[in-house]
Design an enzyme around this catalytic site. Structure first.
Site, short mmCIF file in Angstrom:
data_model
loop_
_atom_site.label_atom_id
_atom_site.label_comp_id
_atom_site.label_asym_id
_atom_site.label_seq_id
_atom_site.Cartn_x
_atom_site.Cartn_y
_atom_site.Cartn_z
N HIS A 221 33.11 48.81 53.39
CA HIS A 221 32.79 48.09 51.58
C HIS A 221 31.82 47.69 52.36
CE1 HIS A 221 33.74 46.89 48.39
NE2 HIS A 221 32.77 44.85 48.62
N SER B 213 39.73 39.14 46.88
CA SER B 213 39.55 40.56 46.01
C SER B 213 39.18 41.68 47.10
CB SER B 213 38.54 40.04 45.30
OG SER B 213 37.31 40.90 44.52
N ARG C 151 37.07 35.82 36.61
CA ARG C 151 36.05 35.01 37.46
C ARG C 151 34.51 35.74 36.98
NH1 ARG C 151 37.18 37.79 42.62
NH2 ARG C 151 34.91 36.80 43.32
N LYS D 201 41.60 45.51 47.99
CA LYS D 201 41.61 46.54 47.63
C LYS D 201 41.79 47.38 48.63
CE LYS D 201 38.77 45.04 44.91
NZ LYS D 201 37.33 44.35 44.22
N ASP E 181 44.37 41.97 41.13
CA ASP E 181 42.90 41.69 41.84
C ASP E 181 41.37 42.10 40.09
OD1 ASP E 181 39.98 41.42 42.91
OD2 ASP E 181 39.62 43.51 42.66
#
Ligand code: URA
Length: 413
Positions: free
Chosen positions: A81, A182, A167, A186, A160
């Site tokens: 990520h 967040s 947000r 995931k 999320d």
């Protein structure tokens, strides 16, 4: 539970219990907790932060708000990520490369927001490519091809999905606690064995300083460790764009060059640096998989399985052709000392490659390519960038931004 009291306690910096966080998140998903209370809570977290225990609890609650991947036993399940940057097309290369090395990569990605691009937008510039894949189909594709690249479904971390959208419009995105929960919810819902995190800092990243990027990396690694996943965090500066292209189809074209064994050096290096942490094979082997076309073959398999056509991959520049292609030349010779990622990202966004609101469409054709790189020596009149624009006016604006972003210092004899 009395939600106003919970918000007030967080506002005063108290540590909340896991069970309280679970109630809040469950209530938010069912609609019992309205957006206005959740946004007040998010703002309280933004200012007060959360303890590691609270972040782990929030992450766990968000995972449990939906379904998680269940993988049959087999090859290692891994992913990477990135916290997002300008010209960051690493996922498009890394996922097929690591799959070619024998791993399974269930990559759930996001769309671009603000100046940072998103993997899903880039993939959708391939005509027909479907990122809306159900969990069932994702499981099948993963077993068939070793990889799937998809968006977050309504059943995958729905808390999320809802909270991120809130947000985004309440000024509460750049909170280390909320970003950690967040992202990690995931990634943990992908049921991974190994995860590598590419945490960016600099003018083109969410985290502007290395210290903040370190804090975010440490929080994310701590949550991963708590959940039994091997997490490696790598900090990378995002002060200049990655590679030489910024923009959706332009970045896919550059990714394909890299998958064919070419592409810019900085892009290939970061792909290898990150892949090495999760692939379970040597760097030499990963280089071989890129150069031999094995990674490209995996990419092609994914494109076909997810609705794209191979013949389109070689002609993305014709499919997405902007009306105005403007070359930018250097007014002086010397060494390139700055190519500001933040300004280039803004220029690309304003050309139409990014979006201002989550529901906006992106323009696949526009962006910037042939960008110079920091450290290159150039002469007066050399090409330093090329703008792909819909109108002459937009190209004029982008040209001014690009000239402001690039600095060329005279070289003393
Ligand atoms: N990406 C995410 O998925 N969540 C964040 O909060 C920030 C970036």
């Amino acid at each position: 539970m009395h939600i106003p009291t919970l918000i007030a306690r967080k506002r005063e910096g108290e540590e909340l219990e896991a069970v309280e966080i679970e109630c809040l998140i469950n209530g938010y998903v069912t609609g019992e907790v309205p957006d206005y209370q959740m946004s007040a809570f998010a703002m309280a977290v933004f200012f007060q932060g959360m303890t590691p225990r609270e972040i782990a609890a929030l992450t766990g609650s968000m995972i449990r708000s939906g379904v998680v991947f269940q993988h049959p036993s087999g090859s290692p399940v891994v992913d990477k990520h990135s916290t997002g940057g300008i010209g960051d097309k690493v996922s498009l290369i890394l996922a097929p490369l690591v799959a070619a090395a024998g791993c399974r990569v269930p990559m759930v990605s996001g769309r671009g927001l603000g100046i940072t691009g998103g993997t899903l937008d880039k993939l959708e510039s391939i005509p027909g490519f479907r990122v809306g894949i159900s969990m069932e189909e994702a499981g099948e594709l993963l077993e068939k091809n070793g990889l799937v690249m998809m968006g977050q479904t309504d059943r995958f971390c729905p808390a999320d999905k809802k909270l991120y959208a809130l947000r985004d419009v309440t000024g509460t995105v750049p909170s280390i606690a909320l970003i950690t929960a967040s992202i990690m919810s995931k990634k943990m819902a992908e049921s991974l064995e190994k995860l590598v995190l590419d945490v960016k800092w600099g003018s083109g990243a969410f985290m502007k300083t290395k210290e903040d990027a370190r804090k975010l990396a440490d929080e994310m690694a701590a949550v991963g460790a708590e959940m039994g996943v091997e997490v490696t965090a790598v900090l990378n500066e995002m002060s200049e764009p990655l590679g030489r292209t910024v923009g959706n189809a332009l970045e896919v074209i550059e990714s394909i060059e890299c998958l064919n064994g070419g592409g810019p050096d900085d892009l290939r290096k970061i792909v290898l640096d990150l892949s090495e942490k999760i692939a379970g094979v040597s760097r030499g082997k990963l280089e071989e998989l890129l150069d031999s076309g094995a990674a490209r073959k995996k990419f092609d398999e994914m494109v076909i399985s997810q609705g794209g056509a191979l013949e389109d991959l070689g002609r993305l520049d014709e499919i997405h052709k902007a009306e105005v292609i403007r070359e930018v030349f250097s007014a002086s010779g010397g060494g390139v000392s700055r190519v500001d990622a933040g300004i280039i990202g803004q220029a690309s966004l304003e050309l139409g490659a990014g979006r201002a609101k989550a529901e906006d469409a992106v323009d696949f054709a526009v962006g910037i390519d042939r960008l110079v790189k920091i450290g290159e020596k150039i002469s007066e009149g050399d090409l330093i960038a090329r703008i792909h624009s819909r109108t002459e006016e937009a190209a004029d604006l982008a040209m001014a931004q690009i000239l402001a972003a690039i600095r060329v210092d005279p070289i003393s004899e």
